[in-house]
Design a protein around this motif. Structure first.
Motif, PDB file in Angstrom:
ATOM      1  N   CYS A   1      -4.214  72.969  18.241  1.00  0.00           N
ATOM      2  CA  CYS A   1      -4.941  72.385  17.130  1.00  0.00           C
ATOM      3  C   CYS A   1      -4.046  71.131  16.418  1.00  0.00           C
ATOM      4  N   VAL A   2      -2.792  71.520  16.315  1.00  0.00           N
ATOM      5  CA  VAL A   2      -1.903  70.483  15.932  1.00  0.00           C
ATOM      6  C   VAL A   2      -2.001  69.230  16.618  1.00  0.00           C
ATOM      7  N   ILE A   3      -1.938  69.109  17.811  1.00  0.00           N
ATOM      8  CA  ILE A   3      -2.058  67.903  18.788  1.00  0.00           C
ATOM      9  C   ILE A   3      -3.466  67.230  18.405  1.00  0.00           C
ATOM     10  N   ILE A   4      -4.573  68.178  18.327  1.00  0.00           N
ATOM     11  CA  ILE A   4      -5.847  67.625  18.019  1.00  0.00           C
ATOM     12  C   ILE A   4      -6.049  66.967  16.637  1.00  0.00           C
ATOM     13  N   SER A   5      -5.472  67.597  15.788  1.00  0.00           N
ATOM     14  CA  SER A   5      -5.636  67.186  14.407  1.00  0.00           C
ATOM     15  C   SER A   5      -4.551  65.964  13.909  1.00  0.00           C
ATOM     16  N   ILE A   6      -3.470  65.780  14.935  1.00  0.00           N
ATOM     17  CA  ILE A   6      -2.626  64.438  14.686  1.00  0.00           C
ATOM     18  C   ILE A   6      -3.472  63.445  15.135  1.00  0.00           C
ATOM     19  N   LEU A   7      -4.163  63.580  16.045  1.00  0.00           N
ATOM     20  CA  LEU A   7      -5.044  62.499  16.609  1.00  0.00           C
ATOM     21  C   LEU A   7      -6.361  62.030  15.548  1.00  0.00           C
ATOM     22  N   ILE A   8      -6.851  63.261  15.045  1.00  0.00           N
ATOM     23  CA  ILE A   8      -7.837  62.913  14.034  1.00  0.00           C
ATOM     24  C   ILE A   8      -7.449  62.206  12.862  1.00  0.00           C
TER      25      ILE A   8
END
Length: 307
Positions: free
Chosen positions: A88-95
């Motif tokens: 979730c952290v990786i996805i959120s970084i991109l968002i």
């Protein structure tokens, strides 16, 4: 009383189902339009060698990415799917980053219009293809700064055991304390204040040129004014989006049904809408892009009928 509660729950569930379906339809339409414009962008050399069209393509890609990923997270949240926090952290970084890329790119496009109208003799030099590539790198660097601040607060405050847990992925999970929300809002407001100042400055300068211009120069200046005004409207919608979490939190403690309605309205109006104006401003509204789109659609239809 129990029957009324059950009926209210069923009504709310049906309403949420309809809202999710409407969002899917809107997202699919916008993604298809964006994909069509991206394809057309690579069809003509004039588009991928001109600064404003290159920046337009960057905004389209960023908008499409954020729309797709946020919609996937919305579906996951609706069906209560969980994932590990590290993913979730990786996805959120991109968002986080690509949510800021769009308004920063809009600001760069505004400056490009300012240079085109107010410094036409230097436009070719300042807005060359090489300079635009450097500008894209700068845009991503600037857009990553709020992301670094928000994630730094999270990494410092979150215990190591949290990363091994599985939860529903949402951007709200990064606000572990109230001061996290305050810092995030302060950073975002600072960014948008700077961008708003740049847009107002460009609008005023272009307006001065438009008053003294004549003939084709005046027409170009007026078109530049309209474009900058539309960019300002987009930024205004993005700015209002920053206030949405505070309003939603207040509504949540008053009435849950009202909270659902307000959150749905905010998502469509202040998240989807700003990311769907780009195709209208630089796609359908732009003569070159609009004509290229008509030609592409006509040729595609002709080939399909011929087969």
């Amino acid at each position: 009383m129990a029957d009324n509660t059950s009926l209210a729950g069923e009504f709310l569930q049906r309403q949420i189902n309809e809202q999710v379906l409407i969002v899917q339809v809107l997202v699919i339409i916008f993604l298809c339009v964006n994909l069509l414009l991206i394809i057309i962008f690579f069809q003509k050399e004039h588009f991928y060698t001109t600064a404003r069209y290159i920046l337009f393509a960057v905004a389209l890609v960023a908008d499409s990415f954020v729309l797709f990923i946020s919609d996937v997270l919305l579906i996951f949240s609706y069906f209560r799917f969980t994932m590990q926090i590290w993913l979730c952290v990786i996805i959120s970084i991109l968002i986080f980053m690509y949510s800021v890329v769009t308004p920063v790119t809009l600001t760069a496009m505004t400056l490009e219009r300012y240079v085109a109208v107010c410094m036409p003799l230097r436009h070719g030099e300042i807005c060359s293809t090489r300079s635009t590539v450097h500008c894209i790198l700068i845009i991503h660097g600037i857009s990553s700064l709020p992301c670094v601040v928000i994630l730094s607060m999270f990494f410092v405050s979150a215990p190591l055991t949290l990363y091994k847990q599985s939860k529903i992925c949402s951007l709200e999970m990064f606000s572990l304390y109230l001061w996290h929300d305050h810092v995030r809002s302060a950073v975002q407001l600072l960014f948008f204040l700077i961008m708003c100042i740049i847009i107002v400055f460009s609008y005023v300068k272009i307006m001065k040129v438009a008053k003294t211009a004549s003939g084709e120069d005046k027409q170009s200046s007026n078109k530049g004014l309209k474009t900058v005004a539309l960019h300002g409207f987009q930024l205004l919608l993005c700015l209002i989006q920053l206030l949405c979490p505070f309003v939603e939190s207040w509504m949540f403690h008053i009435d849950f049904r009202l909270f659902v309605e307000v959150r749905y309205f905010n998502y469509v109006m202040f998240f989807l809408a700003p990311r769907c104006l780009n195709p209208l401003i630089y796609g359908l509204r732009n003569e070159a892009f609009s004509q290229a789109m008509k030609n592409y659609v006509c040729i595609s239809s002709f080939k399909r009928n011929a087969n």
